[in-house]
Design an enzyme around this catalytic site. Sequence first.
Site, short mmCIF file in Angstrom:
data_model
loop_
_atom_site.label_atom_id
_atom_site.label_comp_id
_atom_site.label_asym_id
_atom_site.label_seq_id
_atom_site.Cartn_x
_atom_site.Cartn_y
_atom_site.Cartn_z
N LYS A 47 -13.62 -0.18 14.86
CA LYS A 47 -12.52 -0.81 15.14
C LYS A 47 -12.00 -0.79 16.48
O LYS A 47 -11.19 -1.39 17.08
CB LYS A 47 -11.21 -0.23 14.09
CG LYS A 47 -11.55 -0.77 12.82
CD LYS A 47 -10.77 0.12 11.78
CE LYS A 47 -10.90 -0.37 10.25
NZ LYS A 47 -10.45 0.54 9.37
N ASN B 68 0.74 -1.08 0.03
CA ASN B 68 0.15 0.12 -0.03
C ASN B 68 0.85 1.29 -0.06
O ASN B 68 2.06 1.03 0.03
CB ASN B 68 -1.11 -0.03 1.25
CG ASN B 68 -0.39 -0.32 2.53
OD1 ASN B 68 0.49 0.62 2.72
ND2 ASN B 68 -0.32 -1.24 3.25
N LYS C 171 -11.27 -4.30 18.28
CA LYS C 171 -9.91 -4.58 18.86
C LYS C 171 -9.49 -4.30 20.29
O LYS C 171 -8.18 -4.16 20.64
CB LYS C 171 -9.05 -3.61 17.62
CG LYS C 171 -9.20 -4.06 16.03
CD LYS C 171 -8.32 -3.59 15.21
CE LYS C 171 -8.88 -3.77 13.98
NZ LYS C 171 -7.86 -3.98 12.79
N1 CTP Z 1 -4.19 -3.65 11.76
C1 CTP Z 1 -3.43 -4.75 12.15
N2 CTP Z 1 -3.42 -5.93 11.51
C2 CTP Z 1 -3.82 -6.21 10.30
C3 CTP Z 1 -4.66 -5.19 9.82
C4 CTP Z 1 -4.77 -3.71 10.50
O1 CTP Z 1 -2.85 -4.67 13.30
N3 CTP Z 1 -3.85 -7.30 9.65
C5 CTP Z 1 -4.17 -2.66 12.51
C6 CTP Z 1 -3.59 -1.46 11.87
O2 CTP Z 1 -2.24 -1.34 12.18
C7 CTP Z 1 -4.36 -0.33 12.42
C8 CTP Z 1 -5.93 -0.92 12.55
O3 CTP Z 1 -5.65 -2.31 12.64
O4 CTP Z 1 -3.88 0.21 13.74
C9 CTP Z 1 -6.74 -0.44 11.80
O5 CTP Z 1 -6.23 -0.86 10.55
P1 CTP Z 1 -7.09 -0.69 8.92
O6 CTP Z 1 -6.38 -1.23 7.85
O7 CTP Z 1 -7.66 0.84 8.90
O8 CTP Z 1 -8.48 -1.46 9.14
P2 CTP Z 1 -8.50 -3.08 9.14
O9 CTP Z 1 -8.80 -3.50 10.62
O10 CTP Z 1 -7.69 -3.65 8.18
O11 CTP Z 1 -10.19 -3.11 8.60
P3 CTP Z 1 -10.59 -2.55 6.98
O12 CTP Z 1 -9.50 -3.10 6.12
O13 CTP Z 1 -11.93 -3.44 6.83
O14 CTP Z 1 -10.79 -1.23 7.23
#
Ligand code: CTP
Length: 400
Positions: free
Chosen positions: A336, A208, A340
Site C-alpha cells: 500500500k 465498518n 499509493k
Molecule cells: N483508502 C482510501 N480510499 C479508499 C480505500 C482506502 O483513501 N477507497 C485509504 C485509507 O484511508 C488508508 C489506506 O487507503 O489510509 C489503506 O486502506 P485499507 O482499507 O487498509 O486498504 P485498501 O487500499 O482499501 O486495500 P484492501 O481493502 O485491499 O486491504
Amino acid sequence: MLRGKTVALCVTGGIAAYKAADLTSKLRGAGADVRVLMTESATQFISPITFETLSGNRAVVDTFDRDFAWEVEHISLAKAADVFVIAPATANIIAKAAHGIADDMVSTTLLATRAPVVVAPAMNTGMYDNPVTQQNLETLRERGFHIVEPASGRLACGDEGRGKLADTAALLCGIEAALTAQDLAGLNVLVTAGPTREALDPVRFLSNHSTGKMGYAIAARAAMRGARVTLVSGPTALETPKGICRVDVVSACEMRDAVVSRAEQQDIIIKAAAVGDYRPAETASEKLKKRADDMAVSLVRNPDILQELGRKKRVGQLLCGFAMETQNLLANAEEKLRNKNCDMLVANSLREPGAGFAHDTNAATLLFADGRRETAPLMRKDELADLILSRLLALLRSGR
Ligand code: CTP
C-alpha cells in the site's frame, strides 16, 4: 501531560472566581501540583480555604503576609512553575500584565516568571469589548501569552455578550497547549477519520467498525502542537477536538471530494479513515422490501482517495496512509505504501490485543518510503498520534 507539572493558578477578583475551584480540582486530578495565588479582591468572592483544601497547598494572598516568607516564595514559585494560569483574569490584571505593573503577589510573581502564561479573561461585556482591554490583550498575545477566549452568554451583571469565563475543558486545553512545544506551528494538516457509509436505500447502509478515535487523536494532537488542522470525518460519536475545522461527510465519494478539494494547500495529509472500497451500484430511493429468500447486491468500486492524492502529491507535501489488516500485515502494508505513493504508512493489525477499532490504545508498525520500519508498542492513541506527527515532522524537516 499535566502529571508532575507545577501549575501556578492566579485567581483574580471577579464573580467567576468560584469556577477556579473546579479548575483546581481537575488540575490536581490530572496529577498537577497546583499553587494558588489570589489577589485580595478575589478573596471577597471565594475563600483561600477552598483552594487550600482542593490543591493541598497553601494559597498565597498578598505581599504583606507576616507568617509567610513571600519575598522568597513568590520568586521561587515564579521559577518553579511550569505554567502560570490567570483564571479568571480581570481587566485590571490584564492591564497590569500588559504594562509591567507589579503591586501585589499575583502581579509581582507574574512579572518574575519565565514560564508560559495562560490568560482566561472574564468580565462585563463592556469592559471586555473596550478597545483598551482589547489592546492590552493584543499586547499580551504579541508577547506570547496564551489567551483562552471567554464565552458569550448571560453575564452575572445581567448583560448578554462576551465575557463569561471559558469552561473548564477549554481552560485545561489552553493549559496543555501552553505546555506543548508548538513544533507544528504554521503547517496545514488534513486528517481523515472514521468510517464511511454507503447507502443501500433510505434506511440501510454498508459500513465498518471504525470509531474514528485514532484520526481524532491525531487531529487533536496536531492542533495542540500548533498546526492548522482540517478534520474530514465520517459519521462518529466523537466530540470535535478544540481548535480544528471539522468537515462532516458520509460516503467515500463525499470524502473524496472534501479531501481532494482541500489537498493542494496541505503540508501533511494523514488518511486514518476506514474508507469503504465499494458502494451499491444503485441506491434505492424507497425502502427495499423483502421479497425473495435471498438477495444479491451489486457493488461498484469507490474511488481510492489515498491513491489519487499520491498521484497528485506536490513537492514538499507529505502523505501518510494507514493499513488495517488481519493477515500478512507488513507485506500488505508495504504494498500500500508503494502503490499509493505514501511517505509513511501506519500498519495496525486487528489481531493484536488492545489495537485497532474502538480501543483507546493502539500498536502499530510505521513503514517509511526509504525502507525504514519502526515498531510502536501498545500505547494510548494520543501518544501514538504524537509519535506519528513527530516522525512526519522529521521527514518534512529533512526534506524527506
Ligand atoms: N483508502 C482510501 N480510499 C479508499 C480505500 C482506502 O483513501 N477507497 C485509504 C485509507 O484511508 C488508508 C489506506 O487507503 O489510509 C489503506 O486502506 P485499507 O482499507 O487498509 O486498504 P485498501 O487500499 O482499501 O486495500 P484492501 O481493502 O485491499 O486491504
